[in-house]
Design a protein around this motif. Structure first.
Motif, PDB file in Angstrom:
ATOM      1  N   MET A 102       0.914  -1.262   0.002  1.00 31.88           N
ATOM      2  CA  MET A 102       0.133   0.093  -0.022  1.00 31.88           C
ATOM      3  C   MET A 102       0.985   1.065  -0.107  1.00 31.88           C
ATOM      4  O   MET A 102       1.352   1.572   0.972  1.00 31.88           O
ATOM      5  N   GLY A 103       1.183   1.768  -1.173  1.00 29.73           N
ATOM      6  CA  GLY A 103       2.154   2.898  -1.197  1.00 29.73           C
ATOM      7  C   GLY A 103       3.543   2.496  -1.001  1.00 29.73           C
ATOM      8  O   GLY A 103       3.935   1.595  -1.338  1.00 29.73           O
ATOM      9  N   ASP A 104       4.165   2.946   0.149  1.00 30.60           N
ATOM     10  CA  ASP A 104       5.456   2.859   0.629  1.00 30.60           C
ATOM     11  C   ASP A 104       5.380   1.576   1.904  1.00 30.60           C
ATOM     12  O   ASP A 104       6.430   0.930   2.030  1.00 30.60           O
ATOM     13  N   PHE A 105       4.176   1.173   1.979  1.00 33.60           N
ATOM     14  CA  PHE A 105       3.988  -0.114   3.212  1.00 33.60           C
ATOM     15  C   PHE A 105       4.018  -1.374   2.661  1.00 33.60           C
ATOM     16  O   PHE A 105       3.064  -1.410   1.793  1.00 33.60           O
ATOM     17  N   ASN A 106       4.824  -2.327   3.153  1.00 31.62           N
ATOM     18  CA  ASN A 106       4.423  -3.521   2.786  1.00 31.62           C
ATOM     19  C   ASN A 106       3.823  -4.010   4.202  1.00 31.62           C
ATOM     20  O   ASN A 106       4.466  -4.493   4.996  1.00 31.62           O
ATOM     21  N   LEU A 107       2.436  -4.505   3.712  1.00 31.96           N
ATOM     22  CA  LEU A 107       1.851  -5.145   4.805  1.00 31.96           C
ATOM     23  C   LEU A 107       1.816  -6.638   4.743  1.00 31.96           C
ATOM     24  O   LEU A 107       1.729  -7.083   3.580  1.00 31.96           O
ATOM     25  N   VAL A 108       1.817  -7.512   5.751  1.00 27.52           N
ATOM     26  CA  VAL A 108       1.632  -8.891   5.891  1.00 27.52           C
ATOM     27  C   VAL A 108       0.281  -9.098   6.549  1.00 27.52           C
ATOM     28  O   VAL A 108       0.297  -8.927   7.975  1.00 27.52           O
ATOM     29  N   LEU A 109      -1.061  -9.269   6.243  1.00 30.84           N
ATOM     30  CA  LEU A 109      -2.110  -9.274   7.087  1.00 30.84           C
ATOM     31  C   LEU A 109      -1.965 -10.659   7.763  1.00 30.84           C
ATOM     32  O   LEU A 109      -2.903 -10.712   8.742  1.00 30.84           O
ATOM     33  N   LEU A 110      -1.405 -11.682   7.345  1.00 30.05           N
ATOM     34  CA  LEU A 110      -1.540 -12.867   8.034  1.00 30.05           C
ATOM     35  C   LEU A 110      -0.253 -13.623   8.224  1.00 30.05           C
ATOM     36  O   LEU A 110       0.569 -13.687   7.227  1.00 30.05           O
ATOM     37  N   ASN A 111       0.402 -13.769   9.459  1.00 28.59           N
ATOM     38  CA  ASN A 111       1.625 -14.459   9.694  1.00 28.59           C
ATOM     39  C   ASN A 111       1.436 -15.719  10.733  1.00 28.59           C
ATOM     40  O   ASN A 111       0.892 -15.250  11.808  1.00 28.59           O
ATOM     41  N   ILE A 112       1.674 -16.760  10.373  1.00 30.82           N
ATOM     42  CA  ILE A 112       1.287 -17.882  11.282  1.00 30.82           C
ATOM     43  C   ILE A 112       2.755 -18.458  11.559  1.00 30.82           C
ATOM     44  O   ILE A 112       3.685 -19.042  10.718  1.00 30.82           O
ATOM     45  N   ASP A 113       3.080 -18.521  13.032  1.00 31.38           N
ATOM     46  CA  ASP A 113       4.126 -19.280  13.297  1.00 31.38           C
ATOM     47  C   ASP A 113       3.613 -20.014  14.757  1.00 31.38           C
ATOM     48  O   ASP A 113       2.622 -19.665  15.075  1.00 31.38           O
ATOM     49  N   ARG A 114       4.788 -20.641  15.478  1.00 27.73           N
ATOM     50  CA  ARG A 114       4.266 -21.309  16.733  1.00 27.73           C
ATOM     51  C   ARG A 114       3.906 -20.358  17.700  1.00 27.73           C
ATOM     52  O   ARG A 114       3.017 -20.958  18.574  1.00 27.73           O
ATOM     53  N   LEU A 115       4.531 -19.216  17.742  1.00 31.63           N
ATOM     54  CA  LEU A 115       4.366 -18.241  18.749  1.00 31.63           C
ATOM     55  C   LEU A 115       2.562 -18.079  18.797  1.00 31.63           C
ATOM     56  O   LEU A 115       1.942 -18.110  19.787  1.00 31.63           O
ATOM     57  N   ASN A 116       2.192 -17.582  17.686  1.00 35.46           N
ATOM     58  CA  ASN A 116       0.871 -16.970  17.741  1.00 35.46           C
ATOM     59  C   ASN A 116      -0.167 -18.149  17.452  1.00 35.46           C
ATOM     60  O   ASN A 116      -1.395 -18.247  17.688  1.00 35.46           O
ATOM     61  N   LEU A 117       0.358 -19.307  16.733  1.00 29.13           N
ATOM     62  CA  LEU A 117      -0.548 -20.210  16.540  1.00 29.13           C
ATOM     63  C   LEU A 117      -1.359 -20.683  17.871  1.00 29.13           C
ATOM     64  O   LEU A 117      -2.498 -20.993  18.085  1.00 29.13           O
ATOM     65  N   VAL A 118      -0.602 -20.919  19.012  1.00 30.02           N
ATOM     66  CA  VAL A 118      -1.042 -21.548  20.225  1.00 30.02           C
ATOM     67  C   VAL A 118      -1.942 -20.669  20.916  1.00 30.02           C
ATOM     68  O   VAL A 118      -3.020 -20.962  21.410  1.00 30.02           O
ATOM     69  N   PHE A 119      -1.655 -19.258  20.696  1.00 28.73           N
ATOM     70  CA  PHE A 119      -2.613 -18.131  21.026  1.00 28.73           C
ATOM     71  C   PHE A 119      -3.972 -18.114  20.293  1.00 28.73           C
ATOM     72  O   PHE A 119      -5.210 -18.073  20.810  1.00 28.73           O
ATOM     73  N   GLY A 120      -3.657 -18.524  18.993  1.00 26.60           N
ATOM     74  CA  GLY A 120      -4.987 -18.502  18.016  1.00 26.60           C
ATOM     75  C   GLY A 120      -5.627 -19.993  18.609  1.00 26.60           C
ATOM     76  O   GLY A 120      -7.226 -19.720  18.326  1.00 26.60           O
ATOM     77  N   TYR A 121      -5.127 -21.055  18.829  1.00 24.71           N
ATOM     78  CA  TYR A 121      -6.140 -22.132  19.533  1.00 24.71           C
ATOM     79  C   TYR A 121      -6.853 -21.719  20.564  1.00 24.71           C
ATOM     80  O   TYR A 121      -7.888 -21.954  20.467  1.00 24.71           O
ATOM     81  N   ILE A 122      -6.039 -21.164  21.604  1.00 19.11           N
ATOM     82  CA  ILE A 122      -6.978 -20.977  22.815  1.00 19.11           C
ATOM     83  C   ILE A 122      -7.979 -19.838  22.615  1.00 19.11           C
ATOM     84  O   ILE A 122      -9.014 -19.997  23.217  1.00 19.11           O
ATOM     85  N   PHE A 123      -7.603 -19.055  21.776  1.00 17.41           N
ATOM     86  CA  PHE A 123      -8.524 -17.704  21.537  1.00 17.41           C
ATOM     87  C   PHE A 123     -10.051 -18.219  20.910  1.00 17.41           C
ATOM     88  O   PHE A 123     -11.006 -17.995  21.140  1.00 17.41           O
ATOM     89  N   HIS A 124      -9.604 -19.430  19.976  1.00 18.70           N
ATOM     90  CA  HIS A 124     -10.718 -20.034  19.194  1.00 18.70           C
ATOM     91  C   HIS A 124     -11.398 -20.884  20.434  1.00 18.70           C
ATOM     92  O   HIS A 124     -12.837 -20.887  20.356  1.00 18.70           O
ATOM     93  N   ILE A 125     -10.935 -21.549  21.133  1.00 20.11           N
ATOM     94  CA  ILE A 125     -11.502 -22.337  22.256  1.00 20.11           C
ATOM     95  C   ILE A 125     -12.399 -21.735  23.287  1.00 20.11           C
ATOM     96  O   ILE A 125     -13.592 -22.217  23.374  1.00 20.11           O
ATOM     97  N   ILE A 126     -11.992 -20.334  23.691  1.00 22.03           N
ATOM     98  CA  ILE A 126     -12.483 -19.787  24.679  1.00 22.03           C
ATOM     99  C   ILE A 126     -13.552 -19.042  23.967  1.00 22.03           C
ATOM    100  O   ILE A 126     -14.767 -19.010  24.411  1.00 22.03           O
ATOM    101  N   ALA A 127     -13.565 -18.567  22.718  1.00 16.34           N
ATOM    102  CA  ALA A 127     -14.410 -18.111  21.923  1.00 16.34           C
ATOM    103  C   ALA A 127     -15.796 -19.200  21.888  1.00 16.34           C
ATOM    104  O   ALA A 127     -17.087 -18.607  21.923  1.00 16.34           O
ATOM    105  N   PHE A 128     -15.536 -20.233  21.670  1.00 19.74           N
ATOM    106  CA  PHE A 128     -16.462 -21.391  21.501  1.00 19.74           C
ATOM    107  C   PHE A 128     -17.287 -21.520  22.674  1.00 19.74           C
ATOM    108  O   PHE A 128     -18.405 -21.552  22.950  1.00 19.74           O
ATOM    109  N   ILE A 129     -16.407 -21.477  23.955  1.00 16.37           N
ATOM    110  CA  ILE A 129     -17.140 -21.914  25.316  1.00 16.37           C
ATOM    111  C   ILE A 129     -17.933 -20.629  25.481  1.00 16.37           C
ATOM    112  O   ILE A 129     -19.025 -20.876  26.199  1.00 16.37           O
ATOM    113  N   THR A 130     -17.130 -19.561  25.449  1.00 15.11           N
ATOM    114  CA  THR A 130     -18.122 -18.235  25.951  1.00 15.11           C
ATOM    115  C   THR A 130     -19.395 -18.065  25.076  1.00 15.11           C
ATOM    116  O   THR A 130     -20.420 -17.725  25.749  1.00 15.11           O
TER     117      THR A 130
END
Lengths: 596, 101
Positions: free
Chosen positions: A54-82
């Protein structure tokens, strides 16, 4: 891969459609959102996706690695439970806000650049404020407004940091930062506000107890944990975090002991638990980061479970103060049992989830304290041990004891609705499952680990710590020394902007307002005089000039009076003899000509 | 509790487990015994590890002392309560409507 694979958008856009559904279809639709999100998450390949220039900016809307994946799992789980937990509520605003908020959290953790990160970070505030305001009480409105102000400020600090960083380096990469300049400090502090660091923490203890029953469960899961993720991503191994974390772990437990509102007790203990995570990130070794992340994962479950159980109590009794409750084990046995599971988990009882993650942080601190120059970590370890005993004291014993046992309040209500019980049951199951089989959690942590929580030494020492904390509670209670719960407000750092803000306002009102009033009255007096003066100024000037001339020409009393009156009236009524006006105009022109 | 009910009135509530003071006493007795048991287990543990029957991993010297964790946990919680009650509460406690006006 398309943009529709973004976990954030599945939640945010999916949530917007909720009001279109009715009845059972609505419940099924709401439960489907996190399920679809989770299936999508499982199929996302590792690495950077959805790059966007976007102009001069190089954006990466989605990045998956081990650090954020584990947060991703639990965020989905708690969203489902809630989601299951809130099915019996009927407020569309709360539903949409909840999903928007969960989506914002997912967007933040999967953001691959600082700009995307910031956009979702701000969305978090929007979603969470709506969850507070959904309660629709006056107190909730005020708390929500304060919450908004604090987070808007925090967001601006973060943005300022990002902007300065970009202008210096031209990079928006989510890289490791060291504290070595204004940009890094601003970003660090901006994240810290969301992380509820000491002194900037009261937005949490102020607002969470004022949110809706379901809203508080959502809130407890996302904002602080997103900040924990951000620190783990951007500032691992930053020594300052160790000391901040120690403060977070230690000071809230004192407040929790004297606090009457049981959801506020949990809010304080939330800060205490996040303190362990922040220490882990500050230590920064693989074991420490693993411990911090694992503890975030577990905390989302057991803190969610505790908030759910207190929410159920509030839903049935309409009360949440310890002074009003007691004896509820008789009428809400299941809720009571689930609450005890949550309490055992947060207290890190062996076989419950807190045990397998808190011990990782403690071990990491102890190991590092033997390194040269790291001797101060011994004190950190001792304070954390103190905090670990303290958390059992207030979250582990106080919450279940005052709500479900203790003095029988005489309240007899129905057990919590089925959907709430199912949600609590799921969270309780996961707490025990993870506590008993930690391998499943360890497998998804950022770093490979062969950590063994269940050594004889760990189990025995932790059991000793907890049983003797309980002994202290029992003896103090039986001895009448334990502080009785009291209806009261306990001052905290938010005093500065709640009362102090009012003080500044009063100061301004008492100095600036009188000055304003004074100026106004002076101004008005000047205007009044000027009006009076200019009303007949022309006539008076004409009189002044003429009377002198007349006096010199020997004019006397009556005739003089007559002449004066006539001139005065002629000037005011503009009935001067023809030629007089022209004469004045001509003499004026001559005057100007002479002067220039 | 009054168990006599007249016709037409709702029957008195059933007795719950902790309505009976004996059950509370029993529970406390079990708890106090387990606390004492832990102290003994710790002695056994120390003896076994000193004789190298089982391995004991400690990070700090003081962890080896008898019941370090028990004493620490107890003292920590007593201090926590005393400080909260006698220092923090007098400092920060205000009336419930403190912020209202």
């Amino acid at each position: 891969m398309t943009i529709s694979h973004m976990p954030a958008l599945i939640f945010m856009l999916g949530g917007l459609l909720i009001p279109l559904f009715r009845g059972k279809a609505k419940s099924i639709y709401m439960m489907l959102i996190p399920v679809v999100g989770f299936i999508n998450l499982l199929n996302l390949p590792m690495g950077e996706h959805l790059a966007w220039t976007m102009g001069d900016f190089n954006l990466v809307l989605l990045n998956i690695d081990r650090l954020n994946l584990v947060f991703g799992y639990i965020f989905h789980i708690i969203a489902f439970i809630t989601t299951i937990y809130i099915l019996n509520f009927k407020d569309n605003v709360e539903f949409v806000a909840g999903f928007f908020y969960a989506g914002a959290a997912l967007g933040t953790i999967f953001a691959g650049d600082l700009f995307t990160f910031f956009v979702f970070w701000e969305s978090l505030t929007v979603g969470s404020v709506m969850l507070i305001w959904s309660r629709k009480t006056k107190a909730a409105q005020a708390a929500g407004f304060r919450y908004l102000m604090v987070h808007a400020f925090g967001g601006l600090v973060l943005l300022a940091g990002i902007v300065i960083h970009y202008s210096q380096t031209g990079s928006l990469e989510m890289a490791h930062f060291t504290l070595n300049g204004l940009a890094s400090y601003l970003m660090f502090f901006g994240i810290g506000i969301n992380c509820a660091w000491p002194l900037v923490h009261p937005w949490l203890t102020d607002a969470y107890p004022e949110a809706t029953i379901g809203g508080t469960v959502f809130l407890s899961a996302f904002t602080t944990k997103t900040a924990v993720y951000a620190l783990a991503r951007l500032y691992p191994g930053t020594e300052l975090l160790i000391w901040i974390g120690v403060g977070m772990a230690a000071f809230p437990i004192f407040y929790a002991v004297i606090e009457n509102d049981l959801r506020r007790v949990l809010a304080y203990s939330l800060i205490n638990q996040v303190g362990f995570m922040v220490v882990g990130i500050g230590v920064g070794t693989e074991l420490a980061i693993n411990g911090a992340v694992a503890h975030a994962f577990n905390d989302i479950l057991f803190k969610g479970l505790l908030f759910m159980s207190m929410g159920a109590v509030m839903y049935r009794t309409g009360k949440i103060n310890a002074t009003d409750l007691g004896g509820l084990y008789k009428s809400m046995p299941w809720t009571c049992a689930f609450c005890i599971v949550g309490a055992a988990s947060i207290s890190a009882f062996p076989l419950f989830s807190g045990f397998v993650s808190k011990s990782m942080v403690m071990s990491a601190v102890a190991e590092n304290s033997h390194l040269p120059g790291q001797g101060a970590l011994v004190a950190v370890w001792l304070v954390l041990l103190f905090a670990a005993a303290g958390v059992f004291h207030h979250a582990g014993i106080k919450i279940p004891f005052f709500a479900f046992f203790g003095h029988d309040s005489g309240i007899r209500v129905k057990e919590a609705p089925k959907n709430m019980l199912i949600a609590m049951g799921m969270a309780a199951f996961l707490c025990i499952f993870i506590g008993t089989f930690p391998k499943f959690l360890y497998r998804v942590l950022p770093f490979a680990t062969d950590y063994q929580p269940y050594t004889i030494s760990h189990v025995l020492t932790q059991t000793e710590l907890l049983f003797f904390s309980a002994l202290a509670f029992a003896l103090l209670l039986l001895g009448g020394i334990y502080p009785a719960e009291q209806r009261a407000v306990n001052l905290d750092a938010d005093w500065v902007y709640r009362k102090g803000g009012r003080g500044v306002y009063a100061l301004l009102a008492n100095t600036l307002n009188p000055m304003n009033a004074k100026s106004e009255s002076v101004f008005q007096r000047v205007i009044a005089w000027a009006t009076r003066f200019f009303k007949d100024a022309g006539a008076r000037i004409a009189l002044f000039l003429s009377v002198n001339v007349w006096l010199m020409s020997g004019m006397k009393r009556k005739r003089l009076e007559l002449k004066k009156n006539r001139l005065y009236n002629d000037v005011l009524q503009e009935t001067l003899p023809i030629g007089m006006g022209a004469a004045i105009a001509v003499s004026f022109i001559i005057l100007v000509f002479i002067l220039t | 509790m009054d168990n006599h009910t007249k016709n037409g009135e709702t029957p008195a509530e059933k007795q719950h487990i902790f309505d009976n003071p004996d059950n509370v006493k029993k529970l406390l007795r079990i708890f106090f015994s387990s606390v004492v048991a832990l102290l003994f287990i710790d002695i056994v543990y120390i003896l076994l590890s000193e004789n190298h029957v089982i391995h004991r991993h400690v990070e700090y010297e003081w962890e080896k002392y008898w019941s370090f964790y028990s004493i620490y946990g107890f003292v920590a919680c007593v201090l926590l309560v005393l400080v909260s009650k006698y220092i923090l509460r007098p400092l920060v406690k205000r009336k419930e409507n403190y912020y209202d006006n």
